[in-house]
Motif scaffolding. Structure first.
Motif, short mmCIF file in Angstrom:
data_model
loop_
_atom_site.label_atom_id
_atom_site.label_comp_id
_atom_site.label_asym_id
_atom_site.label_seq_id
_atom_site.Cartn_x
_atom_site.Cartn_y
_atom_site.Cartn_z
N GLU B 2 0.84 -1.19 0.00
CA GLU B 2 0.00 0.00 0.00
C GLU B 2 0.87 1.24 0.00
O GLU B 2 1.97 1.25 0.51
CB GLU B 2 -0.87 0.02 1.24
N VAL B 4 0.29 5.30 1.05
CA VAL B 4 -0.63 6.24 1.67
C VAL B 4 -0.05 7.61 1.54
O VAL B 4 1.15 7.80 1.59
CB VAL B 4 -0.83 5.88 3.15
N GLY B 5 -0.93 8.62 1.35
CA GLY B 5 -0.46 9.98 1.25
C GLY B 5 0.10 10.25 -0.13
O GLY B 5 -0.27 9.63 -1.11
N ILE B 34 -9.29 -5.83 -11.21
CA ILE B 34 -9.43 -4.83 -12.27
C ILE B 34 -8.26 -3.86 -12.18
O ILE B 34 -7.84 -3.48 -11.08
CB ILE B 34 -10.74 -4.03 -12.11
N TYR B 36 -7.28 0.01 -13.18
CA TYR B 36 -7.82 1.30 -13.55
C TYR B 36 -6.69 2.29 -13.80
O TYR B 36 -5.64 2.23 -13.15
CB TYR B 36 -8.72 1.87 -12.43
N GLN B 38 -6.01 6.45 -13.78
CA GLN B 38 -6.59 7.70 -13.33
C GLN B 38 -5.71 8.87 -13.74
O GLN B 38 -4.57 8.99 -13.28
CB GLN B 38 -6.81 7.70 -11.81
N PRO B 44 -11.39 7.08 -12.03
CA PRO B 44 -10.72 5.87 -12.50
C PRO B 44 -11.35 5.37 -13.79
O PRO B 44 -12.58 5.29 -13.90
CB PRO B 44 -10.94 4.88 -11.34
N PHE B 89 -4.16 2.02 -10.72
CA PHE B 89 -4.60 1.31 -9.53
C PHE B 89 -5.05 -0.09 -9.89
O PHE B 89 -5.75 -0.28 -10.88
CB PHE B 89 -5.81 2.01 -8.90
N VAL B 93 -11.93 -7.73 -5.89
CA VAL B 93 -13.30 -7.98 -5.46
C VAL B 93 -13.32 -9.32 -4.76
O VAL B 93 -12.77 -10.31 -5.26
CB VAL B 93 -14.27 -7.99 -6.67
N MET B 99 -18.01 -4.68 -3.49
CA MET B 99 -17.05 -3.67 -3.11
C MET B 99 -15.71 -3.84 -3.81
O MET B 99 -15.16 -4.94 -3.82
CB MET B 99 -16.83 -3.77 -1.59
N LEU B 100 -15.21 -2.77 -4.40
CA LEU B 100 -13.86 -2.76 -4.91
C LEU B 100 -12.93 -2.30 -3.79
O LEU B 100 -13.19 -1.29 -3.15
CB LEU B 100 -13.72 -1.78 -6.07
N PHE B 102 -9.25 -0.93 -3.47
CA PHE B 102 -8.19 -0.41 -4.32
C PHE B 102 -6.84 -0.53 -3.64
O PHE B 102 -6.70 -0.37 -2.43
CB PHE B 102 -8.43 1.07 -4.63
N GLY B 103 -5.81 -0.77 -4.46
CA GLY B 103 -4.44 -0.67 -4.02
C GLY B 103 -4.01 0.79 -3.99
O GLY B 103 -4.78 1.69 -4.33
#
Lengths: 114, 112
Positions: B2, B4-5, B34, B36, B38, B44, B89, B93, B99-100, B102-103
Motif C-alpha cells: 500500500e 498512503v499519502g 481490475i 484502472y 486515473q 478511475p 490502480f 473484489v 465492493m472494490l 483499491f491498491g
C-alpha cells in the motif's frame, strides 16, 4: 460510449451544512456505488446500491450519509452535517451487475468543506 | 503493497518502451481483479480485468498477469505512449461481491 456523469464538479460548503452529490449512472446498469478519495490517498468504498436498497456499506458510511435513487436516472449521496474531514473527491460508479463485471466511474465531485 | 499519502511509487519509462506495473493484493479469497487508470482531475478509467480462474488476459496493448500463489497482479503496457502517463490502480473484489478494494497506486511517467 456511455458514461457516468456527476454534478457538480466542485462543491464548496460550510461545515455543518447538508450537501447532495448527484450522479447519472450508465442507463442499462443496475448497480450503483459511491467511493471517495481523500487528496493523495487511494480510492475508498462507501456504499453499493441495488433495487432501491443498500447492499453493502463500509465503516466510513455512517449515519451522516444516505443514498437515494429519486427517479429512474439519478443516484444521489447526501451528507447531512458535513465535517472538515469529509473534504474529498467523491466518485459515483455503476455496473451491469456485481461480481465479475467492471464498475465504471464518473469524473467525480470535489467536495471542499470550509 | 500500500501507499498512503502523497508518496506514490513512480515508474518512469521512455516512450516506446514496455511498462510493467505491479500490485500486491491483500485477500487470497479475492476472485476478480481490475486495473484502472486515473488521470489528473478524472475518475478511475477501466483498463482490463481478470478473474481468479485465469492467470493471463490480453487487451489492446495491455496484458494482465495474475499470480495467486504470491497474491500478485501486474499490468504490462506495450509500446508506452505519452498518453499512458497517469496513476494506475489495481482493485480486487471478494467473492463476486460489490465492493472494490483499491491498491495504493503507481504513477507512470512517460518521457518523450
Amino acid at each position: 460510449e456511455p458514461e457516468v456523469t456527476q454534478t457538480p464538479s466542485h462543491q464548496v460548503t460550510q461545515m455543518g451544512q447538508e450537501v447532495i452529490l448527484r450522479c447519472v449512472p450508465i442507463s442499462n446498469h443496475l448497480y450503483f456505488y459511491w467511493y471517495r478519495q481523500i487528496l493523495g490517498q487511494k480510492v475508498e468504498f462507501l456504499v453499493s446500491f441495488y433495487n432501491n436498497e443498500i447492499s453493502e456499506k463500509s465503516e466510513i458510511f455512517d449515519d451522516q450519509f444516505s443514498v437515494e435513487r429519486p427517479d429512474g436516472s439519478n443516484f444521489t449521496l447526501k451528507i447531512r452535517s458535513t465535517k472538515l474531514e469529509d473534504s474529498a473527491m467523491y466518485f459515483c460508479a455503476s455496473s451491469e451487475r456485481p461480481g465479475w463485471r467492471p464498475q465504471h466511474f464518473g469524473d467525480g465531485t470535489r467536495l471542499s468543506i470550509l | 503493497g500500500e501507499s498512503v499519502g502523497l508518496h506514490l511509487p513512480t515508474l518512469s519509462v521512455q516512450e516506446g518502451d514496455n511498462s510493467i506495473i505491479n500490485c500486491a493484493y491483500s485477500n487470497s479469497a479475492s476472485d476478480y481483479f481490475i486495473w484502472y487508470k486515473q488521470e489528473s482531475g478524472k475518475g478511475p478509467q477501466f483498463i482490463i480485468d481478470i478473474r481468479s480462474n485465469m492467470d493471463k488476459r490480453q487487451g489492446q496493448r495491455v496484458t494482465v498477469l495474475l499470480n495467486k500463489t504470491v497474491k500478485h497482479l501486474s499490468l504490462q503496457i506495450a509500446a508506452t505512449q505519452p498518453g499512458d502517463s497517469a496513476v494506475y490502480f489495481c482493485a480486487e473484489v471478494l467473492n463476486a461481491g460489490n465492493m472494490l478494494t483499491f491498491g495504493g497506486g503507481t504513477r507512470l511517467m512517460v518521457k518523450p
